[in-house]
Design a protein around this motif. Structure first.
Motif, PDB file in Angstrom:
ATOM      1  N   GLU A 115       0.831  -1.191   0.000  1.00 33.48           N
ATOM      2  CA  GLU A 115       0.000   0.000   0.000  1.00 33.48           C
ATOM      3  C   GLU A 115       0.875   1.255   0.000  1.00 33.48           C
ATOM      4  OE1 GLU A 115      -3.247  -0.130  -0.306  1.00 33.48           O
ATOM      5  OE2 GLU A 115      -3.090  -2.327  -0.380  1.00 33.48           O
ATOM      6  N   PRO A 116       0.345   2.360  -0.501  1.00 29.01           N
ATOM      7  CA  PRO A 116       1.113   3.611  -0.428  1.00 29.01           C
ATOM      8  C   PRO A 116       1.489   3.935   1.017  1.00 29.01           C
ATOM      9  CG  PRO A 116      -0.773   3.867  -1.881  1.00 29.01           C
ATOM     10  CD  PRO A 116      -0.929   2.532  -1.209  1.00 29.01           C
ATOM     11  N   GLY A 117       2.722   4.360   1.200  1.00 28.05           N
ATOM     12  CA  GLY A 117       3.208   4.632   2.545  1.00 28.05           C
ATOM     13  C   GLY A 117       4.339   5.630   2.514  1.00 28.05           C
ATOM     14  N   PRO A 118       5.109   5.733   3.596  1.00 25.23           N
ATOM     15  CA  PRO A 118       6.193   6.714   3.653  1.00 25.23           C
ATOM     16  C   PRO A 118       7.326   6.365   2.693  1.00 25.23           C
ATOM     17  CG  PRO A 118       6.241   5.297   5.582  1.00 25.23           C
ATOM     18  CD  PRO A 118       4.970   4.989   4.862  1.00 25.23           C
ATOM     19  N   LEU A 119       7.999   7.398   2.239  1.00 25.03           N
ATOM     20  CA  LEU A 119       9.131   7.256   1.315  1.00 25.03           C
ATOM     21  C   LEU A 119      10.210   8.240   1.719  1.00 25.03           C
ATOM     22  CD1 LEU A 119      10.359   6.260  -1.492  1.00 25.03           C
ATOM     23  CD2 LEU A 119       9.298   8.324  -2.448  1.00 25.03           C
ATOM     24  N   LEU A 120      11.461   7.763   1.737  1.00 19.92           N
ATOM     25  CA  LEU A 120      12.620   8.614   1.969  1.00 19.92           C
ATOM     26  C   LEU A 120      13.366   8.783   0.650  1.00 19.92           C
ATOM     27  CD1 LEU A 120      14.690  10.084   3.863  1.00 19.92           C
ATOM     28  CD2 LEU A 120      15.795   7.847   4.145  1.00 19.92           C
ATOM     29  N   VAL A 121      13.412   9.999   0.126  1.00 17.74           N
ATOM     30  CA  VAL A 121      14.223  10.312  -1.053  1.00 17.74           C
ATOM     31  C   VAL A 121      15.635  10.609  -0.559  1.00 17.74           C
ATOM     32  CG1 VAL A 121      14.516  11.827  -3.044  1.00 17.74           C
ATOM     33  CG2 VAL A 121      12.204  11.240  -2.244  1.00 17.74           C
ATOM     34  N   PHE A 122      16.612   9.815  -1.014  1.00 17.26           N
ATOM     35  CA  PHE A 122      17.962   9.869  -0.448  1.00 17.26           C
ATOM     36  C   PHE A 122      18.967  10.295  -1.507  1.00 17.26           C
ATOM     37  CE2 PHE A 122      21.992   8.414   1.211  1.00 17.26           C
ATOM     38  CZ  PHE A 122      21.876   8.611   2.576  1.00 17.26           C
ATOM     39  N   PHE A 123      19.820  11.259  -1.152  1.00 18.05           N
ATOM     40  CA  PHE A 123      20.890  11.724  -2.034  1.00 18.05           C
ATOM     41  C   PHE A 123      22.247  11.312  -1.466  1.00 18.05           C
ATOM     42  CE2 PHE A 123      17.384  14.716  -2.798  1.00 18.05           C
ATOM     43  CZ  PHE A 123      17.215  14.485  -4.163  1.00 18.05           C
ATOM     44  N   HIS A 124      23.072  10.740  -2.313  1.00 13.67           N
ATOM     45  CA  HIS A 124      24.351  10.178  -1.893  1.00 13.67           C
ATOM     46  C   HIS A 124      25.386  11.251  -1.611  1.00 13.67           C
ATOM     47  CE1 HIS A 124      26.470  11.124  -5.689  1.00 13.67           C
ATOM     48  NE2 HIS A 124      25.321  10.850  -6.289  1.00 13.67           N
ATOM     49  N   GLY A 125      26.331  10.882  -0.742  1.00 15.33           N
ATOM     50  CA  GLY A 125      27.484  11.720  -0.491  1.00 15.33           C
ATOM     51  C   GLY A 125      28.575  11.468  -1.511  1.00 15.33           C
ATOM     52  N   GLY A 126      29.716  12.118  -1.276  1.00 10.86           N
ATOM     53  CA  GLY A 126      30.844  11.989  -2.193  1.00 10.86           C
ATOM     54  C   GLY A 126      31.411  13.337  -2.594  1.00 10.86           C
ATOM     55  N   GLY A 127      31.191  14.349  -1.754  1.00  9.62           N
ATOM     56  CA  GLY A 127      31.794  15.652  -2.007  1.00  9.62           C
ATOM     57  C   GLY A 127      31.296  16.331  -3.262  1.00  9.62           C
ATOM     58  N   TRP A 128      30.112  15.997  -3.722  1.00  7.58           N
ATOM     59  CA  TRP A 128      29.517  16.552  -4.944  1.00  7.58           C
ATOM     60  C   TRP A 128      30.281  16.131  -6.201  1.00  7.58           C
ATOM     61  CZ3 TRP A 128      30.776  19.844  -0.816  1.00  7.58           C
ATOM     62  CH2 TRP A 128      29.709  20.315  -0.052  1.00  7.58           C
ATOM     63  N   VAL A 151      12.843   3.535   0.229  1.00  9.74           N
ATOM     64  CA  VAL A 151      13.932   4.485   0.012  1.00  9.74           C
ATOM     65  C   VAL A 151      14.152   4.621  -1.487  1.00  9.74           C
ATOM     66  CG1 VAL A 151      16.390   4.965   0.351  1.00  9.74           C
ATOM     67  CG2 VAL A 151      15.050   3.948   2.207  1.00  9.74           C
ATOM     68  N   LEU A 152      14.159   5.846  -1.971  1.00  8.10           N
ATOM     69  CA  LEU A 152      14.492   6.134  -3.363  1.00  8.10           C
ATOM     70  C   LEU A 152      15.849   6.812  -3.390  1.00  8.10           C
ATOM     71  CD1 LEU A 152      13.541   6.226  -6.395  1.00  8.10           C
ATOM     72  CD2 LEU A 152      12.884   8.603  -5.915  1.00  8.10           C
ATOM     73  N   SER A 153      16.848   6.132  -3.946  1.00  6.05           N
ATOM     74  CA  SER A 153      18.191   6.680  -4.089  1.00  6.05           C
ATOM     75  C   SER A 153      18.309   7.313  -5.465  1.00  6.05           C
ATOM     76  CB  SER A 153      19.223   5.558  -3.931  1.00  6.05           C
ATOM     77  OG  SER A 153      20.535   6.022  -4.186  1.00  6.05           O
ATOM     78  N   ALA A 154      18.720   8.570  -5.530  1.00  6.18           N
ATOM     79  CA  ALA A 154      18.747   9.289  -6.802  1.00  6.18           C
ATOM     80  C   ALA A 154      20.111   9.905  -7.057  1.00  6.18           C
ATOM     81  CB  ALA A 154      17.675  10.382  -6.820  1.00  6.18           C
ATOM     82  N   ASP A 155      20.538   9.833  -8.305  1.00 12.27           N
ATOM     83  CA  ASP A 155      21.772  10.487  -8.726  1.00 12.27           C
ATOM     84  C   ASP A 155      21.537  11.978  -8.938  1.00 12.27           C
ATOM     85  OD1 ASP A 155      23.214   8.161  -8.681  1.00 12.27           O
ATOM     86  OD2 ASP A 155      23.340   7.925 -10.860  1.00 12.27           O
ATOM     87  N   TYR A 156      22.627  12.686  -9.162  1.00 13.26           N
ATOM     88  CA  TYR A 156      22.594  14.089  -9.567  1.00 13.26           C
ATOM     89  C   TYR A 156      23.865  14.353 -10.346  1.00 13.26           C
ATOM     90  CZ  TYR A 156      25.293  14.210  -5.196  1.00 13.26           C
ATOM     91  OH  TYR A 156      26.195  13.939  -4.192  1.00 13.26           O
ATOM     92  N   ARG A 157      23.896  15.426 -11.116  1.00 14.08           N
ATOM     93  CA  ARG A 157      25.090  15.737 -11.901  1.00 14.08           C
ATOM     94  C   ARG A 157      26.247  16.092 -10.974  1.00 14.08           C
ATOM     95  NH1 ARG A 157      22.859  20.430 -15.388  1.00 14.08           N
ATOM     96  NH2 ARG A 157      21.445  20.527 -13.568  1.00 14.08           N
ATOM     97  N   LEU A 158      27.432  15.619 -11.344  1.00 16.63           N
ATOM     98  CA  LEU A 158      28.595  15.779 -10.482  1.00 16.63           C
ATOM     99  C   LEU A 158      29.503  16.906 -10.957  1.00 16.63           C
ATOM    100  CD1 LEU A 158      29.545  11.997 -10.062  1.00 16.63           C
ATOM    101  CD2 LEU A 158      28.245  13.421  -8.460  1.00 16.63           C
ATOM    102  N   ALA A 159      30.132  17.562  -9.994  1.00 14.96           N
ATOM    103  CA  ALA A 159      31.195  18.516 -10.277  1.00 14.96           C
ATOM    104  C   ALA A 159      32.491  17.709 -10.493  1.00 14.96           C
ATOM    105  CB  ALA A 159      31.351  19.478  -9.102  1.00 14.96           C
ATOM    106  N   GLY A 163      29.008  22.458 -13.192  1.00 16.83           N
ATOM    107  CA  GLY A 163      29.252  23.464 -12.169  1.00 16.83           C
ATOM    108  C   GLY A 163      28.041  23.708 -11.286  1.00 16.83           C
ATOM    109  N   PHE A 164      28.321  24.215 -10.092  1.00 17.73           N
ATOM    110  CA  PHE A 164      27.263  24.606  -9.172  1.00 17.73           C
ATOM    111  C   PHE A 164      26.395  25.672  -9.842  1.00 17.73           C
ATOM    112  CE2 PHE A 164      25.688  27.538  -5.958  1.00 17.73           C
ATOM    113  CZ  PHE A 164      25.047  26.676  -5.091  1.00 17.73           C
ATOM    114  N   PRO A 165      25.058  25.640  -9.704  1.00 15.06           N
ATOM    115  CA  PRO A 165      24.260  24.828  -8.769  1.00 15.06           C
ATOM    116  C   PRO A 165      23.614  23.596  -9.390  1.00 15.06           C
ATOM    117  CG  PRO A 165      22.912  26.622  -9.564  1.00 15.06           C
ATOM    118  CD  PRO A 165      24.241  26.745 -10.269  1.00 15.06           C
TER     119      PRO A 165
END
Length: 377
Positions: A115-128, A151-159, A163-165
């Motif tokens: 059933e639908p329930g709580p979800l944690l969206v998680f972003f990994h470490g690694g100094g960006w 838990v949903l683990s998601a990537d993001y673009r890396l430096a 560049g930031f942001p």
């Protein structure tokens, strides 16, 4: 040396070997642990934890010329550190929209969570600059298995390539997508939290700040594990543990360092979240720090900044642990004890977040298990 790529069976076997080695009696491990490490009050870091800390420190490159190797080792090491943790989880890879295109993500669903329930969206470490879904397999598997929360683990673009942001823009875009289409992830509206470790903790905080600033759907709760909150700040823990304790300050922020491309943006509150002038109204927040972590004091200063603004904050310092301990929770018992406590807090907080209760909640101090645990502050 680049870590070998192993299949699932090989990764589990390697994990079992590492776990067995770290469980050896202290006299057998001591030659690999380096000199004793003591806290300010004279307590000694456990020998297995010292071995882990040395392993992390020795894997770090001296500069950007080794970044490709570091990224490869990080990706391949994740499944090894995860081992057989959470083997009954339902795990699926998918893509989610970032700010500039699709990003990889992985959803961990505990058995019975139909059933639908709580979800944690998680972003990994690694100094960006490194890390991803694979590197944080051990952390996300552990949290999902021990908390019973998706838990949903998601990537993001890396430096530095992006560049930031770009990093915070991607984190915000991912979270907005999840809150805009919760059914896709088995999430119940209003029960979606955000979290992360280290740089990922910074991004999780940035997501919460963005929601407050823009009026978009806020996280129900925020989990920050040894977060980076103040890129250019001066803190006693940086001076005390900035060399030989996993994060070498000069290697990371020095001239030509690993995150030199971010330094010019160090006063931007989207990066140094502690500098945001308005934090009143942020969601309930749990912050975990390590007593031997250069980032300890900025994480705790951020907690005090939120608390002074009336935010419901729980701050937990694990006195005898160090930066990166969450990644070793599946193979080293002191790290596992700490992340186990954090997972229990995820379970408690997300149950509260989904209930009809209103007003701030107060976490009960967990029984101190020793060997690396500190106190709720």
């Amino acid at each position: 040396m680049v870590a070998p790529r192993l299949g699932a069976r090989g990764a589990r076997a390697a994990s079992a070997m590492l776990r067995g080695a770290l469980a050896l009696p202290a006299p057998l491990l001591r030659p690999f642990a380096g000199p004793p490490v003591h806290t300010d009050d004279g307590r000694e870091l456990p020998v297995p934890s010292r071995v882990v800390m040395r392993l992390i420190q020795r894997s770090m490159p001296a500069g950007l010329h080794d970044l490709a190797r570091l990224r490869t080792d990080s990706e391949r090491g994740g499944p090894i550190l995860a081992g057989s943790e959470g083997r009954d989880l339902r795990v699926g890879d998918l893509t989610v929209p970032g700010a500039a295109g699709p990003l990889r993500a992985r959803l961990y669903e505990p058995p019975g969570s139909r059933e639908p329930g709580p979800l944690l969206v998680f972003f990994h470490g690694g100094g960006w600059i490194l890390g991803g879904v694979e590197s944080h397999e051990p952390v996300c598997r552990f949290l999902a298995a021990r908390s019973g929360v998706r838990v949903l683990s998601a990537d993001y673009r890396l430096a530095p390539e992006h560049g930031f942001p770009a990093q915070s823009d991607d984190a915000v875009a991912v979270f907005r997508h999840v809150t805009g289409d919760p059914a896709r992830f088995g999430a119940a509206p209003g029960r979606i939290a955000v979290g992360g470790d280290s740089a990922g903790g910074n991004l999780a905080a940035a997501v919460a700040h963005d929601a407050l600033r823009t009026g978009s759907t806020p996280p129900a709760w925020t989990l920050l594990i040894y977060p980076a909150t103040d890129l250019l700040g001066e803190y006693a823990s940086r001076n005390a543990y900035g060399k030989g304790f996993v994060i070498d300050t000069e290697t990371w922020t020095g001239k030509g360092g690993l995150i030199a491309s971010l330094v010019p943006h160090g006063e931007d509150p989207r990066l140094s979240v502690i500098l945001d002038p308005d934090v009143a109204g942020l969601p309930p927040t749990y912050i975990a720090t390590g007593g031997l972590d250069p980032l300890r004091d900025e994480g705790e200063a951020y907690a005090e900044r939120l608390r002074a603004a009336g935010v419901d904050v729980t701050l937990r310092r694990f006195d005898l642990l160090f930066h990166g301990f969450a990644s070793f929770a599946c193979v080293e018992r002191h790290c596992g004890t700490a992340l186990g406590e954090i997972a229990a807090e995820v379970r408690r907080a997300m149950a509260v977040a989904g209930s009809a209760a209103t007003g701030p909640t107060t976490a009960q101090p967990a029984e101190d298990p020793g060997d690396g645990a500190g106190v709720v502050v």
